[in-house]
Motif scaffolding. Structure first.
Motif, short mmCIF file in Angstrom:
data_model
loop_
_atom_site.label_atom_id
_atom_site.label_comp_id
_atom_site.label_asym_id
_atom_site.label_seq_id
_atom_site.Cartn_x
_atom_site.Cartn_y
_atom_site.Cartn_z
N PRO A 1 84.31 -2.49 -34.30
CA PRO A 1 85.14 -1.74 -33.35
C PRO A 1 85.56 -0.39 -33.92
O PRO A 1 85.77 -0.24 -35.13
CB PRO A 1 86.34 -2.67 -33.12
N LEU A 2 85.70 0.58 -33.03
CA LEU A 2 85.83 1.99 -33.42
C LEU A 2 87.29 2.42 -33.61
O LEU A 2 88.14 2.22 -32.73
CB LEU A 2 85.19 2.85 -32.33
N THR A 3 87.56 3.06 -34.74
CA THR A 3 88.85 3.71 -34.97
C THR A 3 88.85 5.03 -34.21
O THR A 3 87.93 5.85 -34.35
CB THR A 3 89.06 3.97 -36.47
N THR A 4 89.88 5.25 -33.41
CA THR A 4 89.88 6.43 -32.55
C THR A 4 91.30 6.87 -32.22
O THR A 4 92.26 6.12 -32.44
CB THR A 4 89.09 6.13 -31.25
N MET A 5 91.43 8.08 -31.72
CA MET A 5 92.73 8.62 -31.33
C MET A 5 92.89 8.49 -29.82
O MET A 5 92.09 9.05 -29.05
CB MET A 5 92.82 10.10 -31.73
N ALA B 1 84.97 7.82 -36.98
CA ALA B 1 86.23 7.95 -36.24
C ALA B 1 85.99 8.86 -35.05
O ALA B 1 85.02 9.63 -35.02
CB ALA B 1 87.33 8.49 -37.14
N SER B 2 86.91 8.79 -34.08
CA SER B 2 86.63 9.47 -32.82
C SER B 2 87.92 9.83 -32.10
O SER B 2 89.03 9.70 -32.65
CB SER B 2 85.75 8.56 -31.96
N ARG C 1 90.81 0.52 -36.10
CA ARG C 1 89.91 -0.60 -35.97
C ARG C 1 89.05 -0.67 -37.24
O ARG C 1 89.49 -0.19 -38.27
CB ARG C 1 89.08 -0.50 -34.68
N ALA C 2 87.88 -1.25 -37.19
CA ALA C 2 87.16 -1.58 -38.42
C ALA C 2 86.09 -0.59 -38.82
O ALA C 2 85.31 -0.86 -39.74
CB ALA C 2 86.52 -2.97 -38.27
N ASP D 1 80.73 0.85 -44.67
CA ASP D 1 80.44 0.87 -46.10
C ASP D 1 79.74 2.14 -46.54
O ASP D 1 80.11 2.76 -47.55
CB ASP D 1 79.59 -0.35 -46.48
N ASP D 2 78.72 2.56 -45.78
CA ASP D 2 78.00 3.79 -46.12
C ASP D 2 78.63 5.00 -45.45
O ASP D 2 78.81 6.05 -46.07
CB ASP D 2 76.53 3.67 -45.71
#
Length: 334
Positions: free
Chosen positions: A292-296, A277-278, A331-332, A272-273
């Motif tokens: 959970p982490l959004t990543t490549m 990403a990674s 992911r979220a 939200d703030d």
């Protein structure tokens, strides 16, 4: 006495060459029905491949050698070995690895490996880097995986770092994030190429790429997960400074894990703030973070599979660097 190729040929009513092709992947042409019948007869007669005799005929053993430059110590880079091994096994061959490190030079490892007369040799690294192969051994290595030959003499398979950074930055921009900071990996080729893609994406979106905030994750000139971390200090300064970010791109999932903790200390909510990403998709980290982490995801397994195709092909692949794309894992955290 075990059954011979001649015994199988007589039973199947075909030539010895056809039997060899069915069992050992030779060039003999046959129907799939004939191939399967030969294999069934070989199993019935208890045929076992005589690798020593086969090596004398062919000049090589059914092996692919892998020079592992710190690769085996990396929990997620072992996907390279999985991809390579799976493809090589499908060709009725096996992979054996020798680890490069300590006082063992590239030259000594390759000398030792060639004593086993492998069909081909690959060189794989734990992280994307340039490797200076001794000139006399450049022809011995059929493909380099997750690294490149410093003198461009060997076919090399590497992750498309710049393309991945361009894609994940565009993903953040498309999600409405405009003030994006990048906590990067100093001193690494991957970090350099990712920064290039990051700045390019900002420029293309009409954001000042040259003025983007890019900060080193550690105090040392070259990134190491054992070096003193600067992540918490950077996050605190960013969140209390004049350019409070609405997204932070992280050099890898370990850095992202530290960013999560630092943002929580600042009372900031993810996403939200601040969206996070990674790169890498170390599943044991990325999937267990909250959110959970959004990543490549690195294309390690795909590089292993493609390396096997290059090594086992009849013709040597053209020399050059082939860039394989990452995969976005949503992911979220965005």
């Amino acid at each position: 006495m075990t059954a011979s190729l001649s015994d199988i040929a007589i039973r199947a009513g075909v030539s010895v060459k056809t039997v060899s092709g069915a069992l050992h992947g030779g060039s003999a042409r046959m129907s799939e029905e004939t191939r399967q019948r030969i294999k069934e007869i070989a199993e019935e007669l208890g045929y076992v491949t005589n690798f020593a005799a086969r090596s004398m005929r062919q000049g090589w053993m059914p092996l692919v050698g892998l020079v592992a430059d710190d690769l085996i110590t990396s929990p997620f880079a072992t996907e390279i070995i999985r991809g390579l091994d799976g493809a090589v096994r499908a060709a009725d061959m096996a992979v054996f690895a020798m680890t490069l490190g300590g006082h063992r030079s590239i030259a000594s490892i390759l000398d030792e490996m060639r004593r086993f007369r492998p069909r081909a040799i690959a060189y794989a690294a734990m992280y994307h880097k340039s490797v200076d192969l001794p000139p006399e051994f450049a022809d011995a290595v059929g493909v380099m995986i997750n690294c490149r030959d410093a003198n461009d003499r060997v076919t090399s398979l590497v992750p498309d770092e710049t393309g991945a950074a361009l894609e994940i930055t565009n993903y953040l921009i498309d999600a409405g994030r405009r003030n994006i900071a990048f906590i990067n990996l100093p001193g690494l080729l991957a970090g350099e190429l990712r920064e290039l893609g990051f700045r390019r994406a900002l420029d293309q979106a009409g954001i000042d790429g040259a003025g983007a905030i890019v900060l080193p994750a550690v105090s040392k000139a070259i990134y190491s997960d054992r070096a003193h971390s600067l992540v918490a200090t950077h996050v605190q300064a960013l969140m209390n400074g004049p350019r409070r970010p609405d997204a932070i791109l992280c050099g890898n999932d370990r850095v992202a894990m530290e960013v999560y903790a630092a943002l929580r200390r600042e009372g900031a909510a993810i996403p939200d703030d601040v969206a996070i990403a990674s790169f890498d998709n170390q599943v044991e980290i990325a999937s267990r973070l909250d959110p959970p982490l959004t990543t490549m995801a690195l294309p390690h397994r795909a590089m292993g599979r493609q390396a096997a195709q290059i090594l086992l092909a009849e013709d040597r692949a053209p020399v050059g660097v082939q860039k394989l794309p990452f995969q976005l894992v949503e992911r979220a955290s965005v």
